[in-house]
Each structure stands twice: as structure tokens, then as C-alpha cells.
Design an enzyme around this catalytic site. Structure first.
Site, PDB file in Angstrom:
ATOM      1  N   LYS A 288      46.332  36.159  48.545  1.00  0.00           N
ATOM      2  CA  LYS A 288      46.899  36.430  46.922  1.00  0.00           C
ATOM      3  C   LYS A 288      48.375  37.465  46.862  1.00  0.00           C
ATOM      4  O   LYS A 288      48.096  38.186  47.843  1.00  0.00           O
ATOM      5  CB  LYS A 288      45.905  36.834  46.248  1.00  0.00           C
TER       6      LYS A 288
ATOM      7  N   GLU B 206      44.869  32.717  34.359  1.00  0.00           N
ATOM      8  CA  GLU B 206      43.586  33.277  34.053  1.00  0.00           C
ATOM      9  C   GLU B 206      43.632  34.815  33.550  1.00  0.00           C
ATOM     10  O   GLU B 206      42.711  34.986  32.455  1.00  0.00           O
ATOM     11  CB  GLU B 206      42.931  33.436  35.416  1.00  0.00           C
TER      12      GLU B 206
ATOM     13  N   ASP C 204      43.596  40.833  41.837  1.00  0.00           N
ATOM     14  CA  ASP C 204      43.413  39.493  41.696  1.00  0.00           C
ATOM     15  C   ASP C 204      44.336  38.752  40.606  1.00  0.00           C
ATOM     16  O   ASP C 204      43.966  38.944  39.202  1.00  0.00           O
ATOM     17  CB  ASP C 204      41.951  39.195  41.067  1.00  0.00           C
TER      18      ASP C 204
ATOM     19  N   GLU D 109      32.887  36.593  47.046  1.00  0.00           N
ATOM     20  CA  GLU D 109      32.134  36.453  45.950  1.00  0.00           C
ATOM     21  C   GLU D 109      30.997  35.393  45.977  1.00  0.00           C
ATOM     22  O   GLU D 109      30.784  34.325  45.237  1.00  0.00           O
ATOM     23  CB  GLU D 109      33.115  35.738  44.852  1.00  0.00           C
TER      24      GLU D 109
ATOM     25  N   TRP E 257      33.698  44.898  39.354  1.00  0.00           N
ATOM     26  CA  TRP E 257      33.945  43.875  38.336  1.00  0.00           C
ATOM     27  C   TRP E 257      34.313  44.529  36.973  1.00  0.00           C
ATOM     28  O   TRP E 257      34.657  43.961  36.122  1.00  0.00           O
ATOM     29  CB  TRP E 257      32.887  42.953  38.382  1.00  0.00           C
TER      30      TRP E 257
HETATM   31  C1  BDP Z   1      39.245  34.920  40.858  1.00  0.00           C
HETATM   32  C2  BDP Z   1      38.479  34.107  39.675  1.00  0.00           C
HETATM   33  C3  BDP Z   1      37.349  33.193  40.352  1.00  0.00           C
HETATM   34  C4  BDP Z   1      37.915  32.366  41.504  1.00  0.00           C
HETATM   35  C5  BDP Z   1      38.476  33.571  42.531  1.00  0.00           C
HETATM   36  C6  BDP Z   1      38.887  33.130  43.699  1.00  0.00           C
HETATM   37  O1  BDP Z   1      38.096  34.823  38.627  1.00  0.00           O
HETATM   38  O2  BDP Z   1      37.249  32.213  39.490  1.00  0.00           O
HETATM   39  O3  BDP Z   1      37.013  31.713  42.175  1.00  0.00           O
HETATM   40  O4  BDP Z   1      39.387  34.418  42.026  1.00  0.00           O
HETATM   41  O5  BDP Z   1      40.024  33.232  43.856  1.00  0.00           O
HETATM   42  O6  BDP Z   1      40.651  35.115  40.365  1.00  0.00           O
HETATM   43  O7  BDP Z   1      38.472  33.028  44.838  1.00  0.00           O
END
Ligand code: BDP
Length: 716
Positions: A376, A409, A381, A307, A559
Site C-alpha cells: 500500500k 474508504e 491504511d 486481518e 484499530w
Molecule cells: C482496509 C479495509 C478492509 C480491507 C483491508 C485490506 O478497511 O476492508 O480488507 O484494508 O486492504 O483498508 O485488506
């Protein structure tokens, strides 16, 4: 005093008494109201004998006194020697005299360095309770466990407990920025007041360390994974040191996020290439500097080439080069590198769910010993539901740690009541089959499957400076449950909910039974009204607040919610089977077979792995469209049920927390309907079908829902 002043003082006192309840989390230590248990505890506990003299032993003694005095309703004598019987003797192994040691010598074989023993023994024919471990922190854990037994009204007669944490690193990840905003934080601003540190030690830091110790958390990453290099400058390291000095006494190590380009940004170098000697030396010197201040510094957490964050790939190197270079820098001091596998690229046309595995699995066996790869729980996500990440179990020569998200989130922020240990347990129990049947994710993360030396569980914290720490009173349970599962990934979410409710609210069975049921159902409820049947990532853009299945205009295709649900006239869902992206092939063959076939794929994951027609027959005989619409409705109904349950709990809960939860459930109910209506109206454009009987008519038009904007949604 004027009468007005008296009223004001009264209000102030009653306000703080209430507010304290919220603040005190699960360490309420209310007086035991069950007379039978109170009698037992009073008979079994006559005094405390503290055998240590360290700062940590003083903390343990203070906690024991506080807890026992409050719960038993009388002052327990603290003695310097064990005269009489029924004393609680607290002290680390090295502080026990030989006679005492003899009685429990063998029990020490059953615990590791952080484990504790709580045991009834007979010493010179006198009954005593010993709480011990191999060091003072372990004893502190034992003290909290003992207090929890009383808090939850368990019998303490003839106790013989030996318990050790199953993972080494039990850590919170704070996504806290230096300006005190918290990425994906919904409970106020960051706890870390960088401006007042190092000289001002907020009581909150001490209370934070204390509650974390009470659930066995032993590490904290203070800063956001989207890192700022400034934290590594002397100006900030001095502040980090001050926090580390507080946390150390509670067994909590401090870690920082390392921005990969720091050698350029604060080091004045031209490059951050991990193969450049000057860069490697810069990190070595930086590590030396940090360890001089903080000898027990834990290490770095790194988000690289993800990212937009810088990383080794900026220099044509790979994740192994980057991680190992940092690993070398901290290795002389016993530090660890937690290298994140949360990677996906807009330049990679491959299914996003496949990218982390595709990139990291081939690195197996290449990382240095003090690197642990942080993965994760699912491949996308932190969705309300995801199948377990295919990397678990797939790297046999590399320690893998779990990253859960405690902050909500994608699950309604701190407004929705969602009890996450249910989600955590589902993932931990999943069988990867990577080393045959029974290769659960829990066995991967506790290191037992492949006998790793390092193991760990991280949780993205849901903590901020709100009075009640977590925004929603029930979000406290997610912090608590995370800690308990990090200690023992085999614990049951129901048992944890039970402990938490009793310690936080009440031991009354008429309260516990329905409210526990509500908690345990709440995770499925959020799935039902947000993303049933394997739908995912259909939240609105950026802030992820509320539904946005229509969003399709973001620069990065992966996204966009439309990328994930792929609804069209023919049906809905992401084909990740052989006929699609073949993501199923990343799992062990036994799992692959199940996921790959829509008939054997668990229905809860159906649309994650398959694109099926609107008329597809579900197991209950409904068509997919009808079944999906009914699921959305079920979710809404369930929130209504939660409201009823809570309203019936009024007499067992203090007024302030009762009202807070009541109001929050009101919002959750409204928002569940919003989710249902917005998603069904949108998908209906493709299905072209009527809503089945039993599903309420939408309250607004699709255009209305699409027009909603939330420019200041928190955490973004
Ligand atoms: C996503 C979030 C973002 C985080 C990213 C991460 O939207 O804000 O920076 O993961 O885990 O869940 O690096």
C-alpha cells in the site's frame, strides 16, 4: 398518442440522453465546438484505413469511427486501401505493407510490446497518419490516444508520438464479494452478476473493458482480497471464463484472489500447509484447470495472515513459503502471484506502521521470479495523507508493486469530491534515497531503479453498478487518473485533470481553469478538514464514515483512533522518532534524518512522526492548537469555495451532472463542518484552550457527535 404519452416519451428520451452523459465517462466524443480545431481536424482527416481483421482491430476501427464521426460531425469514409491523402491508417506492425513499414521502421525501436506510434508520414507524396504498434492491443491504445488528442483540442499537425506503458501490470483490484456487495464500495453493487453468468453478458462488461482499455489498464482482479474459495470451483470458473472472453479483446487479463485455505474448504484436504505435497499439488491442478479455460489468466492476488485471513503462518510457515508454493503452480502458464504486504498483528505490540517492513524486508531476494509484493502507498491504511511506505526501495532484489485505493474508504466515500491523482503523484514522486538521491517511489514501482522484470500498479476500484459507475461524477476522474498514472507514473496530476475535464465536460477555458484549480486543491482540502498536520486514522469505527477520534474500545488496540493520535494534556501525535517507536529508522538515512527531527519533518507529517505539545510553534508562528484549529476551519472554507466554483460552472455543464455535483458538494460542506466541530471539541478536552479567532463555534456538543451511529453505512 395522447399528450400525456408524448410528455412521458419526451421525459424518457431526455432522461436517457442525460443519463448517458454520466455513463459515458470520459468517452463523450462531443462535437468539436472550437471552429479552428474543427477546421484543422476536418482538413487532416479524410478517411480511415483499417489494416487488421482480428476482433480487437474491429473494436479499434469501431471506436475510431464512433469518435471521429461524433467529434467531426460528419461520416468519415472507411476505405480498404489508402487511396487519396490524409487517411488515418490503423494496423499492427505485421499488417503494414513493406512500403509503409519502411517509413516508420525505426520508430518501432522506441516502443515496447504494448506501446504505440502515431505519426504523420508521406507515402507516394501523400500525407497520411499512421497508428500502429507491435500488436492489435497496442494499436487500440494508440487509437484511444489519438481520439484523446481531438477530445482535448490538441493540434494533430505533424504528429510524431511513440509512447509505451512504463509498468507491466496496470490493474484494478475489485473488492467484490460473490453476493455482489462490495467491500468499501460506494457506487452500488458489484458489476459482476454471478447469477446470470456465464450465459448473460451484460453490456456493462463490454463497456467496462472498453473504458479501461482507453486508459491502458490491462488487468482486473475480480474478487475481494478477503477471499471466498468458491470462486475457484468449476461452477464459478465457468463464469470467470465468460468474463475473460469479453475482456481479452480489450487487452485485459483476469486475475482472482486465492483464499489460502481453499484446499481445505473446496478441496477436501485436511490442511493448507504450503509445504505439504498434497496441498502444493492441489494448487498445481487448480492452476491447470483454470488455464485450460483461460489460457491468458493473469494469476492470483493473495491476502494472507492479515486481518484474520488464513495463510502460511497458520502452519508455522512464512510468507515466502506461501507465495512460492503458489508461484510454482502458475509458473508453467506464465502466471504471476501478487502477494500483499498489508500485515499487522494484534499480538505484536510493535507500532503498526512498522510491522509490514519488519516482516517483509528480511524476505528480500527469497521470492520466486513470478512473485511481486504488493505494498500500500503508506504504512497504515489509505489515509488522506501518509508518508510513503518504507518498503519502497528497501527490497532491492524483489519486485514491489504499488497498491493505491481509488475507492474513498477514508476520504468521504463517493460523497466528497477529492481528486486523488494529487495524492498518487505525491507518493510516486517521494524520494526513498534507497539507491541514492533520485530513488523515487515511481522508479521502484516501474522497476527501473533495480531493473526488475516485473512491475505494476494496482488500484482498489471505485466502480459499482451506479448509473455513473463511481457514485460521484468527479470520482470518475480518480479511475481515469489512476489508469493514466499506472501507464506513466511520471505524469502530472494537473495534466491528467486537464485531459479528464476536457474529455468529460468541456474544452471551454472559462470552465477548465477554475474547475481544474478546484480539483487540484481538493485533496489538500480533505486533509485539512479530516486529518491536518499528520493526524491519521481518526475515522469512526468499522465503516470509517465521519469522525471518531474518541473511539478507544475496540478489541484490537491498533484499530482505535486513540492509538493513532495519542492526545493528552501534554500534546498530540504519535512519536515514531528515536524517542518513540523509531519507525523513522525504517527509512534510508537521509529520509530518516528529516522525519526524525520535528523541526525538519515536513509539517504535513508532523503528528505522524512526533508527539508535540499544544504550544509547539508551527512555521507560521501559530501554536499547534491554534494552527490545527485554523487548518480545520480552512478545510471547511475551501469546501465553500468549491461550491462557489461549481455554481459558476453551471452554464458549461449539462443539467443533470451539474445538479448532482452541486448536491454532493452541499453534503461535503455539511460533513466538513461535522469533522471540524467533532475533532476540535474532542481535542479541546486535552488542550484546554479556546478556539482561536477565525474558527467558527461548533454547531453541536461533543456528546451529540459521539452519539451519531451509522448502522447501514455502505461498504462495511
Ligand atoms: C482496509 C479495509 C478492509 C480491507 C483491508 C485490506 O478497511 O476492508 O480488507 O484494508 O486492504 O483498508 O485488506
Amino acid at each position: 398518442m395522447t399528450s400525456l404519452k408524448i410528455v412521458f416519451c419526451f421525459l424518457l428520451i431526455s432522461f436517457s440522453a442525460f443519463a448517458q452523459k454520466d455513463y459515458k465517462l470520459w468517452l463523450q466524443y462531443d462535437q468539436i465546438s472550437n471552429s479552428q480545431m474543427a477546421q484543422e481536424y476536418n482538413a487532416e482527416i479524410k478517411g480511415i484505413v483499417s489494416l487488421g481483421s482480428s476482433e480487437t482491430s474491429k473494436i479499434a476501427l469501431k471506436e475510431l469511427e464512433l469518435g471521429l464521426n461524433n467529434m467531426l460531425g460528419n461520416k468519415i469514409a472507411v476505405k480498404s486501401k489508402f487511396e487519396g491523402s490524409n487517411n488515418v491508417i490503423v494496423g499492427a506492425k505485421s499488417n503494414l505493407n513493406s512500403e509503409l513499414l519502411k517509413t516508420i521502421q525505426d520508430d518501432f525501436n522506441a516502443i515496447n510490446e504494448e506501446g504505440f506510434i502515431i505519426k504523420f508520414i508521406s507515402l507516394k507524396n501523400k500525407k497520411q497518419i499512421v497508428i500502429t504498434g507491435k500488436n492489435d492491443i497496442a494499436v487500440l491504445y494508440g487509437v484511444y490516444h489519438f481520439l484523446r488528442l481531438l477530445q482535448t483540442n490538441k493540434s494533430i499537425k505533424n504528429l510524431s508520438i511513440a509512447d509505451s506503458p512504463k509498468t507491466n501490470i496496470r490493474i484494478l483490484n475489485h473488492w467484490d464479494n460473490l453476493d455482489r456487495t462490495v467491500e468499501r464500495g460506494y457506487a452500488g453493487f458489484s458489476l459482476w452478476n454471478w447469477q446470470k453468468l456465464p450465459d448473460f453478458i451484460d453490456q456493462r462488461y463490454i463497456d467496462y473493458a472498453r473504458v479501461n482499455a482507453s486508459i491502458g489498464i490491462n488487468g482486473t482482479v475480480l474478487t475481494n482480497v478477503n477471499a471466498n474459495a468458491l470462486i475457484l470451483t468449476p461452477q464459478y470458473l465457468e463464469k470467470v471464463e465468460a468474463l475473460a472472453n469479453v475482456f481479452r479483446l480489450y487487452g485485459i487479463k483476469v486475475y482472482l484472489t486465492a483464499r489460502f485455505s481453499a484446499p481445505i474448504e473446496i478441496g477436501g484436504l485436511k490442511t493448507a500447509d504450503p509445504k505439504d505435497i498434497a496441498v502444493a499439488n492441489w494448487w498445481k491442478d487448480k492452476a491447470k484447470e483454470i488455464y485450460k479455460r483461460i489460457p491468458d489468466f493473469g494469476g492470483f492476488l493473495v491476502k494472507a495472515n492479515s486481518e484474520g485471513q488464513p495463510g502460511p503462518q497458520n502452519y508455522g510457515r512464512d510468507h515466502v513459503d506461501g507465495a512460492n508454493m503458489l508461484a510454482d503452480a502458475v509458473a508453467p502458464f506464465g502466471g504471476v502471484i501478487m502477494w500483499r504486504a498489508f500485515v499487522y498483528s494484534e499480538h505484536d505490540a510493535n507500532d503498526r506502521a512498522k510491522q509490514a517492513y519488519a516482516e517483509f524486508q528480511p524476505y528480500d531476494g527469497k521470492f520466486k521470479d513470478n512473485v511481486i509484493v504488493q505494498v500500500k502507498n503508506g504504512a497504515i491504511d489509505f489515509q488522506p495523507r501518509e508518508p510513503f511506505h518504507p518498503l519502497f526501495g528497501a527490497m532491492k532484489k524483489t519486485p514491489i508493486m504499488m497498491e493505491f485505493q481509488i475507492t474513498q474508504e477514508y476520504l468521504g466515500f463517493s460523497t466528497h469530491l477529492v481528486y486523488l491523482p494529487k495524492l498518487f503523484q505525491e507518493v510516486l514522486e517521494a524520494d526513498t534515497y534507497q539507491a541514492g538521491k533520485g530513488s523515487t517511489v515511481a522508479k521502484v514501482v516501474d522497476g527501473s531503479l533495480y531493473k526488475n522484470k516485473l512491475s505494476g500498479i494496482a488500484g482498489v476500484a471505485n466502480i459499482g453498478n451506479d448509473l455513473n459507475w463511481t457514485g460521484h461524477p468527479f470520482a470518475q476522474a480518480n479511475w481515469y487518473g489512476f489508469g493514466r498514472l499506472a501507464w506513466d507514473p511520471y505524469l502530472d496530476a494537473g495534466v491528467i485533470a486537464d485531459e479528464w475535464l476536457r474529455s468529460t465536460f468541456s474544452n471551454n477555458e472559462n470552465f477548465i481553469k477554475p474547475v481544474k484549480k478546484m480539483m487540484l486543491q481538493s485533496r489538500e482540502t480533505v486533509v485539512d478538514y479530516m486529518t491536518p498536520l499528520g493526524l491519521h486514522h481518526i475515522m469512526d469505527t468499522g465503516h470509517h464514515y465521519g469522525p471518531g477520534p474518541w473511539v478507544s474500545n475496540l478489541s484490537r488496540p491498533e484499530w482505535n483512533p486513540t492509538y493513532y493520535h495519542k492526545a493528552d494534556k501534554n500534546g498530540i501525535g504519535f512519536d515514531r522518532s528515536k524517542t518513540g517507536t523509531n519507525a523513522t529508522a525504517q527509512y534510508a538515512s537521509q529520509v530518516e534524518k528529516i522525519f526524525d527531527n520535528s523541526e525538519t519533518c515536513p509539517e504535513q507529517d508532523l503528528l505522524w512522526f512526533h508527539h508535540v505539545s499544544w504550544d509547539y510553534k508551527l512555521k507560521n508562528g501559530q501554536t499547534l492548537w491554534n494552527g490545527m484549529a485554523l487548518k480545520y476551519q480552512e478545510g471547511v472554507n475551501e469546501v465553500h469555495e468549491m461550491q462557489n466554483t461549481w455554481n459558476n460552472a453551471e452554464k458549461y455543464v449539462d443539467e443533470e451532472r451539474f445538479k448532482e455535483v452541486q448536491m454532493l458538494l452541499g453534503i461535503q460542506y455539511k460533513e466538513a463542518k461535522w469533522w471540524r466541530d467533532a475533532c476540535l471539541l474532542y481535542f479541546q478536552q486535552y488542550s484546554g484552550k479556546e478556539l482561536p479567532a477565525g474558527v467558527e463555534k461548533p454547531t453541536q456538543t461533543l456528546e451529540y457527535f459521539k452519539s451519531l451511529k451509522f448502522p447501514f453505512a455502505p461498504g462495511n
